[in-house]
Motif scaffolding. Sequence first.
Motif, PDB file in Angstrom:
ATOM      1  N   VAL A  34     -46.057-119.661  -9.277  1.00 21.47           N
ATOM      2  CA  VAL A  34     -47.021-120.783  -8.822  1.00 21.47           C
ATOM      3  C   VAL A  34     -47.561-121.494  -9.876  1.00 21.47           C
ATOM      4  N   GLU A  35     -47.870-120.766 -11.104  1.00 20.06           N
ATOM      5  CA  GLU A  35     -48.360-121.403 -12.218  1.00 20.06           C
ATOM      6  C   GLU A  35     -47.248-122.022 -12.731  1.00 20.06           C
ATOM      7  N   ARG A  36     -46.065-121.681 -12.899  1.00 23.99           N
ATOM      8  CA  ARG A  36     -44.954-122.719 -13.282  1.00 23.99           C
ATOM      9  C   ARG A  36     -44.688-123.745 -12.504  1.00 23.99           C
ATOM     10  N   LEU A  37     -44.925-123.793 -11.210  1.00 22.08           N
ATOM     11  CA  LEU A  37     -44.951-124.778 -10.370  1.00 22.08           C
ATOM     12  C   LEU A  37     -45.755-125.728 -10.903  1.00 22.08           C
ATOM     13  N   LEU A  38     -47.066-125.272 -11.038  1.00 24.29           N
ATOM     14  CA  LEU A  38     -48.264-126.245 -11.389  1.00 24.29           C
ATOM     15  C   LEU A  38     -48.228-126.489 -12.891  1.00 24.29           C
ATOM     16  N   GLY A  39     -47.424-125.873 -13.597  1.00 26.11           N
ATOM     17  CA  GLY A  39     -47.657-126.296 -15.096  1.00 26.11           C
ATOM     18  C   GLY A  39     -48.798-125.911 -15.611  1.00 26.11           C
ATOM     19  N   VAL A  40     -49.297-124.523 -15.341  1.00 22.87           N
ATOM     20  CA  VAL A  40     -50.625-124.149 -15.749  1.00 22.87           C
ATOM     21  C   VAL A  40     -50.341-123.098 -16.990  1.00 22.87           C
ATOM     22  N   LYS A  92     -52.263-127.275  -5.225  1.00 17.79           N
ATOM     23  CA  LYS A  92     -51.341-128.463  -4.482  1.00 17.79           C
ATOM     24  C   LYS A  92     -50.356-128.763  -5.537  1.00 17.79           C
ATOM     25  N   PRO A  93     -49.278-127.915  -5.771  1.00 16.01           N
ATOM     26  CA  PRO A  93     -48.301-128.030  -6.641  1.00 16.01           C
ATOM     27  C   PRO A  93     -47.574-129.487  -6.383  1.00 16.01           C
ATOM     28  N   PRO A  94     -46.938-130.021  -7.534  1.00 11.60           N
ATOM     29  CA  PRO A  94     -46.167-131.340  -7.287  1.00 11.60           C
ATOM     30  C   PRO A  94     -44.850-130.815  -6.581  1.00 11.60           C
ATOM     31  N   LYS A  95     -44.097-131.744  -5.912  1.00 17.63           N
ATOM     32  CA  LYS A  95     -42.807-131.373  -5.317  1.00 17.63           C
ATOM     33  C   LYS A  95     -42.032-130.951  -6.426  1.00 17.63           C
ATOM     34  N   PRO A 119     -47.977-136.647 -15.762  1.00 21.63           N
ATOM     35  CA  PRO A 119     -47.688-136.080 -17.011  1.00 21.63           C
ATOM     36  C   PRO A 119     -47.138-134.589 -16.688  1.00 21.63           C
ATOM     37  N   VAL A 120     -47.800-133.843 -15.892  1.00 22.78           N
ATOM     38  CA  VAL A 120     -47.394-132.456 -15.679  1.00 22.78           C
ATOM     39  C   VAL A 120     -46.153-132.504 -14.893  1.00 22.78           C
ATOM     40  N   GLU A 121     -45.948-133.287 -14.013  1.00 23.75           N
ATOM     41  CA  GLU A 121     -44.869-133.304 -13.234  1.00 23.75           C
ATOM     42  C   GLU A 121     -43.735-133.851 -14.087  1.00 23.75           C
ATOM     43  N   GLU A 122     -43.733-134.615 -15.038  1.00 26.69           N
ATOM     44  CA  GLU A 122     -42.925-135.228 -16.045  1.00 26.69           C
ATOM     45  C   GLU A 122     -42.502-134.012 -16.988  1.00 26.69           C
ATOM     46  N   ALA A 123     -43.390-133.412 -17.167  1.00 25.12           N
ATOM     47  CA  ALA A 123     -43.153-132.202 -18.373  1.00 25.12           C
ATOM     48  C   ALA A 123     -42.098-131.027 -17.206  1.00 25.12           C
ATOM     49  N   LEU A 124     -42.428-130.773 -16.100  1.00 24.66           N
ATOM     50  CA  LEU A 124     -41.864-129.895 -15.408  1.00 24.66           C
ATOM     51  C   LEU A 124     -40.255-130.348 -15.133  1.00 24.66           C
ATOM     52  N   ARG A 125     -40.298-131.569 -14.999  1.00 26.23           N
ATOM     53  CA  ARG A 125     -38.798-132.245 -14.743  1.00 26.23           C
ATOM     54  C   ARG A 125     -38.031-132.429 -15.924  1.00 26.23           C
ATOM     55  N   ALA A 126     -38.676-132.237 -17.134  1.00 24.20           N
ATOM     56  CA  ALA A 126     -37.971-132.474 -18.207  1.00 24.20           C
ATOM     57  C   ALA A 126     -36.713-131.872 -18.374  1.00 24.20           C
ATOM     58  N   PRO A 127     -35.507-132.415 -18.906  1.00 24.65           N
ATOM     59  CA  PRO A 127     -34.025-131.569 -18.884  1.00 24.65           C
ATOM     60  C   PRO A 127     -34.160-130.467 -20.103  1.00 24.65           C
ATOM     61  N   ALA A 128     -33.444-129.730 -19.936  1.00 24.18           N
ATOM     62  CA  ALA A 128     -33.652-128.296 -20.956  1.00 24.18           C
ATOM     63  C   ALA A 128     -31.969-128.407 -21.167  1.00 24.18           C
ATOM     64  N   PRO A 129     -31.736-127.931 -22.563  1.00 26.10           N
ATOM     65  CA  PRO A 129     -30.278-127.931 -22.944  1.00 26.10           C
ATOM     66  C   PRO A 129     -29.703-126.249 -22.350  1.00 26.10           C
ATOM     67  N   SER A 130     -28.537-126.640 -21.584  1.00 26.58           N
ATOM     68  CA  SER A 130     -27.865-125.578 -20.947  1.00 26.58           C
ATOM     69  C   SER A 130     -26.477-125.197 -21.633  1.00 26.58           C
ATOM     70  N   ARG A 131     -25.987-124.582 -22.132  1.00 23.22           N
ATOM     71  CA  ARG A 131     -24.751-124.414 -22.824  1.00 23.22           C
ATOM     72  C   ARG A 131     -23.673-124.258 -21.387  1.00 23.22           C
ATOM     73  N   ALA A 132     -24.210-123.587 -20.329  1.00 24.42           N
ATOM     74  CA  ALA A 132     -23.460-123.199 -19.139  1.00 24.42           C
ATOM     75  C   ALA A 132     -23.341-124.673 -18.512  1.00 24.42           C
ATOM     76  N   ALA A 166     -30.265-132.005 -11.734  1.00 23.31           N
ATOM     77  CA  ALA A 166     -31.773-132.024 -11.837  1.00 23.31           C
ATOM     78  C   ALA A 166     -32.363-130.975 -12.508  1.00 23.31           C
ATOM     79  N   TYR A 167     -33.699-131.083 -13.035  1.00 23.29           N
ATOM     80  CA  TYR A 167     -34.119-130.216 -13.586  1.00 23.29           C
ATOM     81  C   TYR A 167     -35.426-129.736 -13.311  1.00 23.29           C
ATOM     82  N   HIS A 168     -35.944-128.647 -13.231  1.00 23.03           N
ATOM     83  CA  HIS A 168     -37.329-128.355 -12.771  1.00 23.03           C
ATOM     84  C   HIS A 168     -37.653-127.254 -13.352  1.00 23.03           C
ATOM     85  N   CYS A 169     -38.871-126.814 -14.075  1.00 25.74           N
ATOM     86  CA  CYS A 169     -39.308-125.874 -14.754  1.00 25.74           C
ATOM     87  C   CYS A 169     -38.199-125.238 -15.847  1.00 25.74           C
ATOM     88  N   GLY A 170     -37.477-126.151 -16.499  1.00 25.38           N
ATOM     89  CA  GLY A 170     -36.486-125.735 -17.438  1.00 25.38           C
ATOM     90  C   GLY A 170     -35.216-125.031 -17.081  1.00 25.38           C
TER      91      GLY A 170
END
Lengths: 365, 362, 160, 198
Positions: free
Chosen positions: A82-88, A292-295, D18-31, D47-51
């Motif tokens: 959840v923390e990763r989803l929230l970016g916390v 409420k994490p973002p989508k 900004p948080v969502e932007e960071a979450l969606r930031a593309p990450a390098p992936s060799r695979a 798409a990218y999410h959480c790296g």
Amino acid sequence: MFGTTEMQINMGPQHPSTHGVLRLELKLDGERIVDTRPVIGYLHRGCEKLGEDRTYAQAIVYTDRMDYCAAFAENLVYAEAVERLLGVEVPPRAQYMRVVLAELQRIASHLIWLGTHAMDIGALTVFVYGMREREFILDLFESYCGARLTYNAVRVGGMPEEFPEGWVEEARRFCDVLPSRLDEYHQLLTANRIWLARTRGVGTIDGKTALDWGMTGPCLRGSGVAYDVRKAIPYEAYADLDFDVPIGEAGDTYDRYLCRMEEIRQSRRIVLQALDKLPGGEIRGKVPRRIKPPKGEVYHVNEGPRGELGVYLVSDGSEHAYRCRFRSPNFVNLQALPDMVRGHLVADVVAVIGTLDIVLGCVDR
Amino acid sequence: MSETLLRFVVVPVAQIAVVIAALLLIVVYLVLLERKINAFMQVRLGPRRVGWHGLLQTVADVIKLFTKEDITPRHVDRLVFLLAPVVIILPALAAFAVIPFSGGSFRVGSVGVRAWISDVNVGLLYLLAITSLGVFGVVMAGWSSNSKYPMLGGLRSAAQMVSYEVPLGLSVVSILMLAGTASLVGIVQAQESAGRWFLFWTPYPQILGLFLYFVSGVAETNRLPFDLPEAENELVAGFHTEYSGMKFAFFFLAEYINMVLVGCLVAVLFFGGWLPVTFGIPGLREPLSNFFPFWGGAGAMLTGFFWFGLKVFLVLFLYLWMRATYPRYRYDQLMRLGWKVFIPLGLGHVMVTALAILVRRG
Amino acid sequence: MSKIVRPEDSVLRRFLLLELFAGLWVTLKHQFRPHVTQEYPRERPELRPRFRGVPRLRDHPGAEGPLCVACNQCALACPDHCITVVAEDRKGGKGKQPKSFHIDYERCCHCGLCVDACPTKPITAIYMSHDYEMAQYARDDFMTDLRGLYEGHVPREYKR
Amino acid sequence: MDDVDNKTPIPPPKKADPVEEALRAPAPSRALDRLGEALGDAIEDVAYHCGVPIVRVGRDRIVEVARFLKEDSGSRMLLLADLCGVDMIGLRGAPRFDVVYHLTGPDTRERITLKVAVEEGGEVPSVTPVWRGANWHEREAFDMFGIRFAGHPDLRRILMPEEFDAHPLRKDFPLEGREKDHGFWRRPEDETRNTYRD
């Protein structure tokens, strides 16, 4: 008239050594296993469905009930996801506290594994000794969060409470006692010829096959594959801590036994280091009261005592997870059981179930 | 009362009654002892509620077992199923007919009473024969239950008990050669006249024989680490899974009676039966063999009971101690151990003993 | 990453069964150690201060009525939905107080989230008590009302 | 059947946080790079999410892609960490389900997520020939969502009883309530029991 047929035998769901409600349909030729079919689902409580209905904070309570022998690890992996989803960001003190508790939990879990595994093979006393040491850890947990089994000891973004007064000293005291107790287990089992006879060459699985089955944790490392999430993709404060990951060679029950025994020592090392390095400061990150994490979605894993614990969360922006999936290491490891026991005897099934260290609550979720 | 009646009916019946009553009492407290010793070794306390420190626990258990509803499952082979507990307990009890519990004697009227029911000149053979009957009970129980786990248990125990008969017999053979008689009383008397137990017999102490006999005995009585026929972690309860109440109690009793029997035999064959523990000091022998000289033969008998009981207790303690310590062997390993290690060892042991006897005679 | 350490093995050790005797020695030593178990109903476990037993309501220390303000936060936080609060106007004061407050102990999982959510800080109205014996003979008896929550859960006919 | 629907991407986020932007930031992936070089035409969307790269793959190509990722020396995704279904009915409508594959390279320390869309009643090729461990995961996805896996050696229910006739993790399956027994055998007297709560 005097032909021979294979015998079908049902092991479980009520059987002394299936560690819960596992049912195995064994096909026997004499006492030799021809085929095994695990039947699971007797403890299915719909944790995933509940995880979609309850809020993120509430769902942590349900993770307790999955792997009840290592509830803290489950709490932790869910909160981290959840923390990763929230970016916390989690404050460093909370990270170290989590490491301490997670490693204590690993020791407790391995102790219960040791006890039940040894008891399956017939050594009654080791079980009680293991429980005695585990009781120390349960006391530590009780003193920290108030519960002894289902802790709910993690909050999204940090930890609920500070360590109470004297807790760190108590944990250190436990770490001081542990090595001598481990030596006793080693004296009782490690070199014992009966133990060797029962575990060496039993349930052998090579590293490649183990990976193919998706096995993780000590079961995989016993087969010589050095994959530990704590080292491979470090989370919390593991990157700052110094520890070894024991790996086996033969991939049999004995190697997995030695691996876990060594892991207890390493966990003790981590606990001591983390207690030394324990930084000050906050223990809760900045998390809104209504989470409420973002989508988006995240698949997060950490190294539980039984292997890679995973949580896959899909958020639709509401208070509840849209999809909450628990990847339980037991479920995956158990799959390999038919492969591991084929051609062995009935008694080895028991040994292999013990060495897989399954908790049916986690298998069935 | 005529002397014949007294000699051939009253005294033997009284002896049998005393032996059986004593056995049941011993077994009841052996179970408690087992639970207590296991508990202490496991840093627990064991039963504590019934009676002072749980002294009446097993008594309560026995009452429970005997008053419990006696269930005979519908699918069993009824006759064999009912017969099996009887078949298993009778040989266990009958074996005690030839065990000499103590020396000394006292007179009832004109009849001398000794501390054994009978002294058969083929006593050891009788024992080997009668104890091997016990396996029939196990096999019958396993088969007649008409259920899978009991059958596996029955098969295992048939194989196991038959294989371990052989090393058991072999380790007894050397004792036979040393004593020159198969009478158990004769064996003890031979040790008395030799001045030392067969365990310490020179030039070849029977330590290997004791080891073989004891381990085979443990295997014969299905105790850990050889308790495969009833390995509760694999076969639920092995051959007596389907039994309950009184019939189960019979199996239970038989197992513990057999343990006592092995204890008695180890004491008789290797530890000199009722002979006192003198630590090799000849001067101690006279005072230690009769604590109650004023009672004459009866006093010697009582003292003999003490020494005999002590030795049996030590053997039984070792039994329980092993149970608390060791894991369980696997079926095939057990067979391998029996056939590939114990039988060759036993044969070798007999040969060496024979050589030693030749050497001693010169 | 490190390889596991295997015990050393020698012919002499194996022949003399030394490892078997080492095991026996360990259990023998333990026979003389003090026991670690508790005789439960006779001896009671020593609970840690934070022990989470049955949730209960704290009576107000003063005379301003109950501490609970019937805000329903605990009921919302509860993952098992085992709390039901009905509010009424506070007698002789502003705000609310519970008219009825039910906790279904059969459902309660002792997670402590209700205490976390309680707004009456620093002394929370709902708290995790140290009661842990909660066996009942009927399922309805687990439903505990205001009185039961104040006075504590009384197990029915519990014999030592 | 309806390959058009397969290509419907997840709608992009409306506001830029900004948080969502960071979450969606593309990450390098060799695979992912290797996969793009070799089987670029199989990739429908990244798409990218959480790296972690989330790769949407055509339904017919999934086994091919999976085998490439496992056997290629550059990606070496030896571990199928998880495989699960997701009922997308509340997020995008049709096609209804996603099958999600989480892959891990134990020695490359990389993760990648594959996704395959499938409509209700549709079939996804099974990846059991690639990873044996997919067996139970696919059975679970079948059990919970009714997604069928073509070529699966033993596609039975795993957690729910055999006679159960619904798929409980679908969004339209109620969390509470007992209006249907879903194939469980019930005796008439059960109807009067356990009524203390309702």
